[in-house]
Motif scaffolding. Structure first.
Motif, PDB file in Angstrom:
ATOM      1  N   LEU A  26     -38.358  79.123  51.523  1.00 15.33           N
ATOM      2  CA  LEU A  26     -38.077  77.886  50.808  1.00 15.33           C
ATOM      3  C   LEU A  26     -39.059  77.715  49.650  1.00 15.33           C
ATOM      4  O   LEU A  26     -40.264  77.582  49.861  1.00 15.33           O
ATOM      5  CB  LEU A  26     -38.188  76.698  51.776  1.00 15.33           C
ATOM      6  N   ASN A  27     -38.526  77.706  48.449  1.00 13.76           N
ATOM      7  CA  ASN A  27     -39.343  77.529  47.248  1.00 13.76           C
ATOM      8  C   ASN A  27     -38.624  76.529  46.341  1.00 13.76           C
ATOM      9  O   ASN A  27     -37.657  76.891  45.658  1.00 13.76           O
ATOM     10  CB  ASN A  27     -39.538  78.864  46.523  1.00 13.76           C
ATOM     11  N   PRO A  28     -39.035  75.260  46.348  1.00 12.10           N
ATOM     12  CA  PRO A  28     -38.350  74.237  45.563  1.00 12.10           C
ATOM     13  C   PRO A  28     -38.245  74.569  44.085  1.00 12.10           C
ATOM     14  O   PRO A  28     -37.228  74.273  43.440  1.00 12.10           O
ATOM     15  CB  PRO A  28     -39.222  72.991  45.785  1.00 12.10           C
ATOM     16  N   THR A  29     -39.282  75.199  43.542  1.00 10.73           N
ATOM     17  CA  THR A  29     -39.264  75.530  42.108  1.00 10.73           C
ATOM     18  C   THR A  29     -38.151  76.514  41.794  1.00 10.73           C
ATOM     19  O   THR A  29     -37.404  76.343  40.809  1.00 10.73           O
ATOM     20  CB  THR A  29     -40.616  76.122  41.678  1.00 10.73           C
ATOM     21  N   LEU A  30     -38.012  77.554  42.613  1.00 12.70           N
ATOM     22  CA  LEU A  30     -36.963  78.545  42.383  1.00 12.70           C
ATOM     23  C   LEU A  30     -35.575  77.962  42.639  1.00 12.70           C
ATOM     24  O   LEU A  30     -34.605  78.346  41.976  1.00 12.70           O
ATOM     25  CB  LEU A  30     -37.196  79.756  43.289  1.00 12.70           C
ATOM     26  N   VAL A  31     -35.479  77.028  43.578  1.00 13.29           N
ATOM     27  CA  VAL A  31     -34.191  76.402  43.868  1.00 13.29           C
ATOM     28  C   VAL A  31     -33.733  75.558  42.685  1.00 13.29           C
ATOM     29  O   VAL A  31     -32.572  75.630  42.261  1.00 13.29           O
ATOM     30  CB  VAL A  31     -34.278  75.536  45.140  1.00 13.29           C
ATOM     31  N   VAL A  32     -34.640  74.770  42.120  1.00 13.02           N
ATOM     32  CA  VAL A  32     -34.287  73.828  41.052  1.00 13.02           C
ATOM     33  C   VAL A  32     -34.177  74.511  39.694  1.00 13.02           C
ATOM     34  O   VAL A  32     -33.209  74.297  38.953  1.00 13.02           O
ATOM     35  CB  VAL A  32     -35.315  72.679  40.992  1.00 13.02           C
ATOM     36  N   LYS A  33     -35.151  75.348  39.363  1.00 11.87           N
ATOM     37  CA  LYS A  33     -35.205  75.918  38.023  1.00 11.87           C
ATOM     38  C   LYS A  33     -34.413  77.203  37.858  1.00 11.87           C
ATOM     39  O   LYS A  33     -33.910  77.487  36.768  1.00 11.87           O
ATOM     40  CB  LYS A  33     -36.667  76.160  37.626  1.00 11.87           C
ATOM     41  N   GLN A  34     -34.290  77.988  38.933  1.00 15.44           N
ATOM     42  CA  GLN A  34     -33.552  79.248  38.838  1.00 15.44           C
ATOM     43  C   GLN A  34     -32.279  79.244  39.673  1.00 15.44           C
ATOM     44  O   GLN A  34     -31.641  80.281  39.844  1.00 15.44           O
ATOM     45  CB  GLN A  34     -34.461  80.410  39.250  1.00 15.44           C
ATOM     46  N   TYR A  35     -31.930  78.093  40.219  1.00 13.62           N
ATOM     47  CA  TYR A  35     -30.668  77.898  40.952  1.00 13.62           C
ATOM     48  C   TYR A  35     -30.509  78.863  42.130  1.00 13.62           C
ATOM     49  O   TYR A  35     -29.403  79.311  42.423  1.00 13.62           O
ATOM     50  CB  TYR A  35     -29.477  78.036  39.998  1.00 13.62           C
ATOM     51  N   GLN A  36     -31.595  79.150  42.797  1.00  6.12           N
ATOM     52  CA  GLN A  36     -31.524  80.020  43.978  1.00  6.12           C
ATOM     53  C   GLN A  36     -31.267  79.155  45.216  1.00  6.12           C
ATOM     54  O   GLN A  36     -32.097  79.023  46.114  1.00  6.12           O
ATOM     55  CB  GLN A  36     -32.815  80.826  44.118  1.00  6.12           C
ATOM     56  N   PHE A  37     -30.059  78.593  45.262  1.00  8.41           N
ATOM     57  CA  PHE A  37     -29.714  77.625  46.302  1.00  8.41           C
ATOM     58  C   PHE A  37     -29.634  78.249  47.692  1.00  8.41           C
ATOM     59  O   PHE A  37     -29.701  77.531  48.689  1.00  8.41           O
ATOM     60  CB  PHE A  37     -28.388  76.936  45.951  1.00  8.41           C
TER      61      PHE A  37
END
Length: 244
Positions: free
Chosen positions: A42-53
């Motif tokens: 779980l990495n919020p930055t990658l989820v939000v900025k790189q769309y790694q949902f």
């Protein structure tokens, strides 16, 4: 032996079997270096900025390295997830799936919010996989729904199921594991139990009704209670017949 294991696996309800399979495949794949844990955590930055949902899901599938702790959590997952799905949620697969979805959402939210709180952010930053917490949530919910079942811990002492989460929490502390993981599971489990069972009894409102689009994903079979053969019922009293 292999046939017995296969039969046991096939008899698992659909959600339990699917989750257990995904967890084992993911953990084994990481152990064999087929999959990298760095693509799962779980990495919020990658989820939000790189769309790694996908990280919102995969962090619940990886149970770290394959050791004794892994075996314990697979046992808890296979046992308590199955008990909940077969008993408390019998004939309500959609509701059971929604419970897991609710738990995963609460756990993710706690970690994200905790990461922004001073003095706590360092502790929450270390929680990058929530698979153990979700498993512990299921143990907690089962213990609240079956509080009077007698249990034994490693044959050392007996207790009722209501104290099971606390016994496991104490064991985690004794072996040096992080207490945060179990505590998060207890918080998510208590949130679900309160909103699904306690709050409706207090107010008559049901805030955790399963959405219709989730119900549409699962074709739940109605639970049918068979009537014993050769049982005849006495006719209604005359007074009741006249009242009708």
């Amino acid at each position: 032996m292999a046939q017995a294991v296969e039969e046991w696996y096939k008899q698992m309800p659909i959600i339990t079997r699917s989750y257990l399979t995904a967890a084992v495949v993911t953990t084994v794949g990481c152990s064999l270096e087929i999959i990298s844990p760095y693509n799962l955590y779980l990495n919020p930055t990658l989820v939000v900025k790189q769309y790694q949902f996908w990280r919102l899901v995969t962090n619940f599938l990886y149970f770290r390295k394959m050791d004794l702790d892994f075996m314990f959590h697979m046992f808890f997952l296979a046992r308590y997830c199955k008990l909940l799905e077969e008993n408390s949620f019998r004939g309500r697969t959609a509701d059971f799936f929604y419970m897991l979805l609710f738990g995963a959402t609460v756990l993710t939210g706690i970690v994200l919010v905790g990461g922004m709180i001073p003095y706590l952010s360092a502790s929450f930053a270390k929680i990058i996989f929530l698979s153990n917490s979700l498993t512990f949530m299921m143990v907690y919910v089962w213990s609240k729904q079956n509080p009077y079942i007698h249990m034994s811990f490693l044959g050392l002492f007996t207790f009722t199921a209501a104290y099971l989460p606390w016994v496991l929490l104490g064991f985690s502390i004794l072996v040096g594991a992080s207490a945060w993981v179990d505590l998060l599971g207890m918080i998510a489990g208590h949130a679900y139990y309160f909103l699904a069972e306690v709050y409706p009894r207090m107010t008559g409102r049901h805030p955790l009704r399963t959405p219709s689009f989730i119900k549409a994903l699962f074709a739940d079979d109605p639970v049918v209670v068979a009537r014993p053969e050769n049982v005849r019922f006495a006719p209604a009293p005359a007074e009741e017949i006249h009242q009708d």
